[in-house]
Design an enzyme around this catalytic site. Structure first.
Site, PDB file in Angstrom:
ATOM      1  N   ASP A 166     -32.478 -14.191   1.021  1.00  6.82           N
ATOM      2  CA  ASP A 166     -32.481 -14.783  -0.556  1.00  6.82           C
ATOM      3  C   ASP A 166     -31.068 -13.963  -1.200  1.00  6.82           C
ATOM      4  OD1 ASP A 166     -34.820 -16.152  -0.563  1.00  6.82           O
ATOM      5  OD2 ASP A 166     -35.927 -14.157  -1.074  1.00  6.82           O
ATOM      6  N   TYR A 205     -39.173 -25.997  -3.946  1.00  6.36           N
ATOM      7  CA  TYR A 205     -39.198 -24.742  -5.531  1.00  6.36           C
ATOM      8  C   TYR A 205     -39.256 -26.221  -6.286  1.00  6.36           C
ATOM      9  CZ  TYR A 205     -38.695 -20.097  -5.227  1.00  6.36           C
ATOM     10  OH  TYR A 205     -38.418 -19.187  -4.563  1.00  6.36           O
TER      11      TYR A 205
END
Length: 465
Positions: A148, A408
């Protein structure tokens, strides 16, 4: 009126004709948003007359010129405001951006390895943003592309419809979390990077880096991974700072021309709010559907009043739980603020408004799987209050089947001439694990026409090739 917007027109009149000279001192970005176009299509010739002289050999011709200056003041581009949505009653498949279908390309044509895509629109164009690992496929830098946060990640963009390749992409700033929005005059870009214990928000307005905001909980300061929202020159950005498995209280930053002018501290159910997808319910209210990664599978729902700059958060009351993982719909008992079980973990969700003269539609997306990031379905609820309405949301079609990844999702609005088109985008991740590349495609569905949502999206990518 700014000096840069002054246009000076000088007209030189000569005995033989007319010379026009236009001095333009406005910037190109200004001209792109001006509705005024100056055209000169007719020829002007100075009048002539025959001179009869008794002794022509003694006549001397003298050229005289007269100069006249005229100043034109062109209007500044307008600040944007939310408008009624364009007509329609269903969403349809609009576009697929699947960069790694072109994975055999090398060099500048190679697709970038990206994640967390989102789309933001100005009056004249939409941009497709993402966070890249500063690597392409094919290439030799796959290690770490599943992380990330690292020192190589950057916020990039391409014009919507372009493939985010090395040569197509604009690199805006170093960032492992991002947002962007257009106020009607210029783009505001947001990037977050730095160590987990002391991350920094950076703001860029146009081409200038303009402001920063420091960590307040020293635990991965981050932003929304979707478009911020602008009205009348003021842009509102959601941020959060805190544990992924505990308290993480959000704030909103009010930004004008790249400068933070106010912090907004929400009240209400503030234990954990992150990765909000926000939009305008009206000219007065921004609403956000967010992620709680710690306590509940219900979405925290924010209402922000842009007239008073106050915000309140409560959980959505619907029995259709929108996070992943989640329990069975309707299984959480008690009042609307009850967390229920299976609240650990989560995913960013799509949310967009359909503003109509007599009612409002709220469109949401959630994975088809209750436990995995697979598939994506569309839901809608007209009118009512998400804080208090316990009714189920109405399913409106499958955008991504259970066989395809649905990670997402986010909302955005495309500017038509007189109305705004609501859309939802879906991140479809190619998850190669830690041993190979890890990247994403983007599927886009928009409000158009009537009937039923007809077709789902596939990436068409085989990572084994």
């Amino acid at each position: 009126m700014l000096p840069s917007t002054i246009q000076t027109l000088t007209l030189f009149l000569t005995s033989g004709g007319v010379l026009l000279s236009l001095y333009v001192s406005a910037s190109l970005s200004y001209l792109l948003y001006s509705d005024i176009l100056l055209r000169f299509s007719s020829k002007i010739t100075a009048p002539t007359m025959t001179l009869d002289c008794a002794n022509a050999s003694n006549v001397q011709a003298v050229n005289r010129s007269a100069t006249k200056e005229m100043t034109f003041l062109l209007p500044e581009p307008e600040w944007t405001y939310p408008r009624l949505s364009c007509q329609g009653s269903t969403f349809q498949k609009a576009l697929l951006i699947s960069p790694h279908r072109f994975g055999e390309a090398r060099g500048n044509s190679a697709p970038l390895i990206i994640r967390e895509p989102f789309i933001a629109c100005g009056p004249k164009e939409c941009k497709h943003f993402a966070l890249t690992h500063y690597a392409a496929q094919p290439g030799g830098y796959y290690n770490g592309t599943r992380e990330d946060r690292n020192k190589l990640r950057h916020l990039i963009s391409v014009k919507l419809g372009k493939i985010p390749t090395v040569e197509n992409s604009i690199f805006h700033m170093a960032a492992w979390s991002g947002s962007a929005c257009h106020d009607g005059r210029e783009w505001t870009y947001i990037g977050v990077d730095g160590p987990d214990s002391n991350a920094l928000i950076k703001i860029k307005y146009g081409e200038a880096y303009t402001d920063t905001y420091h960590s307040y909980a020293n635990n991965i300061l981050r932003t929304q991974e979707s478009a911020c929202n602008c009205i009348g020159g003021d842009c509102y950005l959601m941020i959060t700072d805190g544990s992924a498995s505990g308290i993480s209280e959000c704030r909103f930053l009010k930004i004008r021309e790249g400068r933070i002018i106010k912090e907004i501290f929400p009240t209400g159910r503030v234990e954990h709010t992150e990765e909000c997808t926000c939009g305008f319910a009206s000219n007065k209210t921004i609403e956000c559907a967010c992620r709680d990664n710690s306590y509940t599978a219900k979405r925290p729902f924010v209402k922000l009043n842009v007239e008073t700059d106050t915000a309140e958060i409560r959980l959505m009351c619907t029995e259709t739980y929108l996070d992943t993982p989640r329990p069975d719909d309707g299984s959480i008992t008690g009042p609307c603020e009850s967390d229920g079980d299976k609240g650990r973990g989560g995913i960013k969700g799509g949310f967009v408004h359909q503003r109509m003269a007599s009612k409002i539609g709220r469109w949401y997306s959630r994975t088809m799987s209750k436990t995995e990031r697979m598939g994506m379905e569309l839901y809608v609820k007209y009118d009512g209050d998400p804080w208090t309405d316990s009714d189920a949301l109405a399913p409106s079609g499958v955008m991504v089947s259970m066989k395809e990844p649905g990670w997402y999702s986010f909302g955005f609005e495309i500017k038509d001439k007189k109305c705004d088109v609501p859309c939802i985008g879906i991140e479809m991740v190619h998850d190669g694990g830690k041993k190979t590349w890890h990247s994403a495609a983007t599927a886009i569905y928009c409000l158009m026409g009537s009937g039923q949502l007809l077709w789902d999206t596939v990436t068409g990518v085989d990572m084994a090739l």
